[in-house]
Each structure stands twice: as structure tokens, then as C-alpha cells.
Scaffold this active site. Sequence first.
Site, PDB file in Angstrom:
ATOM      1  CG  ASP A   1      -2.060   0.962   1.107  1.00 10.51           C
ATOM      2  OD1 ASP A   1      -2.337   1.432  -0.015  1.00 10.51           O
ATOM      3  OD2 ASP A   1      -2.683   1.270   2.142  1.00 10.51           O
TER       4      ASP A   1
ATOM      5  CG  HIS B   1      -0.043   2.212  -9.325  1.00 10.74           C
ATOM      6  ND1 HIS B   1      -0.259   1.762  -8.047  1.00 10.74           N
ATOM      7  CD2 HIS B   1      -1.115   2.993  -9.634  1.00 10.74           C
ATOM      8  CE1 HIS B   1      -1.425   2.236  -7.597  1.00 10.74           C
ATOM      9  NE2 HIS B   1      -1.944   2.995  -8.539  1.00 10.74           N
TER      10      HIS B   1
ATOM     11  CG  LEU C   1       9.705 -17.003  -4.004  1.00  8.91           C
ATOM     12  CD1 LEU C   1       9.409 -17.044  -2.511  1.00  8.91           C
ATOM     13  CD2 LEU C   1      10.314 -15.646  -4.377  1.00  8.91           C
TER      14      LEU C   1
HETATM   15  C1  FPP Z   1      -1.951   0.165  -3.286  1.00 12.77           C
HETATM   16  O1  FPP Z   1      -1.485   1.495  -3.329  1.00 12.77           O
HETATM   17  C2  FPP Z   1      -1.411  -0.579  -4.398  1.00 12.77           C
HETATM   18  C3  FPP Z   1      -2.158  -1.119  -5.396  1.00 12.77           C
HETATM   19  C4  FPP Z   1      -3.625  -1.009  -5.451  1.00 12.77           C
HETATM   20  C5  FPP Z   1      -1.530  -1.841  -6.505  1.00 12.77           C
HETATM   21  C6  FPP Z   1      -0.315  -2.636  -6.204  1.00 12.77           C
HETATM   22  C7  FPP Z   1       0.417  -2.852  -7.462  1.00 12.77           C
HETATM   23  C8  FPP Z   1       1.763  -2.821  -7.639  1.00 12.77           C
HETATM   24  C9  FPP Z   1       2.696  -2.688  -6.495  1.00 12.77           C
HETATM   25  C10 FPP Z   1       2.386  -2.907  -8.981  1.00 12.77           C
HETATM   26  C11 FPP Z   1       2.101  -4.108  -9.808  1.00 12.77           C
HETATM   27  C12 FPP Z   1       2.162  -5.402  -9.135  1.00 12.77           C
HETATM   28  C13 FPP Z   1       2.676  -6.534  -9.690  1.00 12.77           C
HETATM   29  C14 FPP Z   1       2.504  -7.843  -8.985  1.00 12.77           C
HETATM   30  C15 FPP Z   1       3.420  -6.542 -10.948  1.00 12.77           C
HETATM   31  P1  FPP Z   1      -2.547   2.664  -3.424  1.00 12.77           P
HETATM   32  O2  FPP Z   1      -2.678   3.050  -4.846  1.00 12.77           O
HETATM   33  O3  FPP Z   1      -3.815   2.255  -2.765  1.00 12.77           O
HETATM   34  O4  FPP Z   1      -1.822   3.782  -2.625  1.00 12.77           O
HETATM   35  P2  FPP Z   1      -2.528   4.918  -1.764  1.00 12.77           P
HETATM   36  O5  FPP Z   1      -3.162   4.225  -0.581  1.00 12.77           O
HETATM   37  O6  FPP Z   1      -1.382   5.776  -1.380  1.00 12.77           O
HETATM   38  O7  FPP Z   1      -3.508   5.603  -2.652  1.00 12.77           O
END
Ligand code: FPP
Length: 246
Positions: free
Chosen positions: A23, A40, A134
Site C-alpha cells: 500500500d 504504481h 520460491l
Molecule cells: C496500493 O497502493 C497498491 C495497489 C492497489 C496496486 C499494487 C500494485 C503494484 C505494487 C504494482 C504491480 C504489481 C505486480 C505484482 C506486478 P494505493 O494506490 O492504494 O496507494 P494509496 O493508498 O497511497 O492511494
Amino acid sequence: MNDKNLIELIKNSSLNHIAIIMDGNGRWAQERGLDRSKGHSAGMQKVVEIIEVAQKLEIKYLSLYAFSTENWKRPQIEVSTLFSILNTFIKNELNRLIENNVRLTLMGDISKLPFTSKKAVEYAINKTKDNTGLTVNIGLNYGSRNEISMGIKKICNDVRLGKIKEDYIDDLTLSKYLYTSDIPDPDLLIRTGGEKRLSNFMLYQLAYSEFDFPKIFWPDYGEKEFKDSIINFINRNRRFGGLNEK
Ligand code: FPP
């Protein structure tokens, strides 16, 4: 502590499976005056890094929450960016994952994903299915309540078909009907970004896991922080409801 000592400590602990709620990508980007998509992308780089560190430390299972059933509520542009990042991840990393004996598995209903992402995920899972190193278990269009209710439906169906007896249903039965049927429960859950909630992630599987909530955004979380989370875990005393089990 050097890696050799840490690997030894991990081997002597009960740490097999680490689950991560990644997150804080959006806030990381916003703090820098950048578009959320940049957060992201930076998050994806950290996925690559943490997979490498997990491998190096001989961790057996890593579950990553990449896209929840609730994430469809985000603006369409952000949703499509997330899937294009996923495609890039598979395109750029699959060969290395194969070389490194990594097995990719999935939690979630990918039938709703954009066609190219669905195909890329299916291809990657198939290509790595016999790997024995893994296991990287990715949550994509994943929601734990949905997983549990689907599991219950399947159990009801198997009872009706006479495949299992109602009297024999216990907590282990349900775990065999979840996406993680061949994966042990996480020992450690890490959620970056400062929030202290599960957001519909692995509710059944996390019953006895230790939780760690590092107060940094996912794109700032790296090898050092991951090792700190692990050391923190090793220093805890897991009792599983008993008195002194370690
Ligand atoms: C939460 O941060 C994150 C996500 C909803 C997406 C997670 C995706 C990645 C880390 C990249 C792609 C993953 C893979 C497996 C290739 P948020 O956007 O909710 O952050 P915020 O709470 O600050 O808004």
C-alpha cells in the site's frame, strides 16, 4: 547481520510464507507531485526487488496483493495503468523468474481482467508451474470474502454429490477449497503505507499470522526494510493460542 546468518535464523524459525499488502503507491507519487501511475510503476520495481530478496533468503512463499475486487472502483485510467504495469512485469521478468526456478500462482478471478493481462497471467502460470523454488502467489481481482463464499458453495456441492460428508467438515476442509489449497498459511503479513487493516486480504489464512505495519509507502520499502520485518518476526513468540509454542 549478514545474509548467511539471517538465512540460518529463518530456517530455524517457522517463517515459510510472507504475505504483503503493497500500500501507498498513490500517496508516494502525490507527495512528489507525480501522477499516481508513477507510484504504481515504482511499486512494480519493488515487487521485482522483494522477489529477489525473498529468493536470496530462501523464503518459500510470497503472497502479493496486486489488485483487489474493490480496486475496480478506481478511475478507469488508473485501472488500465495497473494492468499495463502487470503486463510489463510479466514481459520483462518472466524469463528471469523461470531461470530462478520461481513458481507463479494466482488468487482471484482473472476472467474479468483485460484480455491481454488474462492471457499473460495464464501463460506465466503455465510456464512456471513445475518450478520448485520460491512460490510467488499474486492476488489479482482477489477478495477474501468472495473466496470464502465460493469455497462454501463448492463444499455444499461436493456434499450434495456425496464427495464429502457434512459431519467431517472442519476448518481444514474449507482451507482446501480456497485459492491457497496447496500453500501453507502466511506466517507474517506485512502492510506498508501506515494503514492497519486487512482490506479483504486472506482473511481465513491470516488467522494466526504475525502482523507488521511499516510506516512507509510501498515504493520506499526495500531489502533493508524487508529484512527488518523478518527479524522482527523472528523475535516474536508465536503461541497459536497455547502457552509457549515457538
Ligand atoms: C496500493 O497502493 C497498491 C495497489 C492497489 C496496486 C499494487 C500494485 C503494484 C505494487 C504494482 C504491480 C504489481 C505486480 C505484482 C506486478 P494505493 O494506490 O492504494 O496507494 P494509496 O493508498 O497511497 O492511494
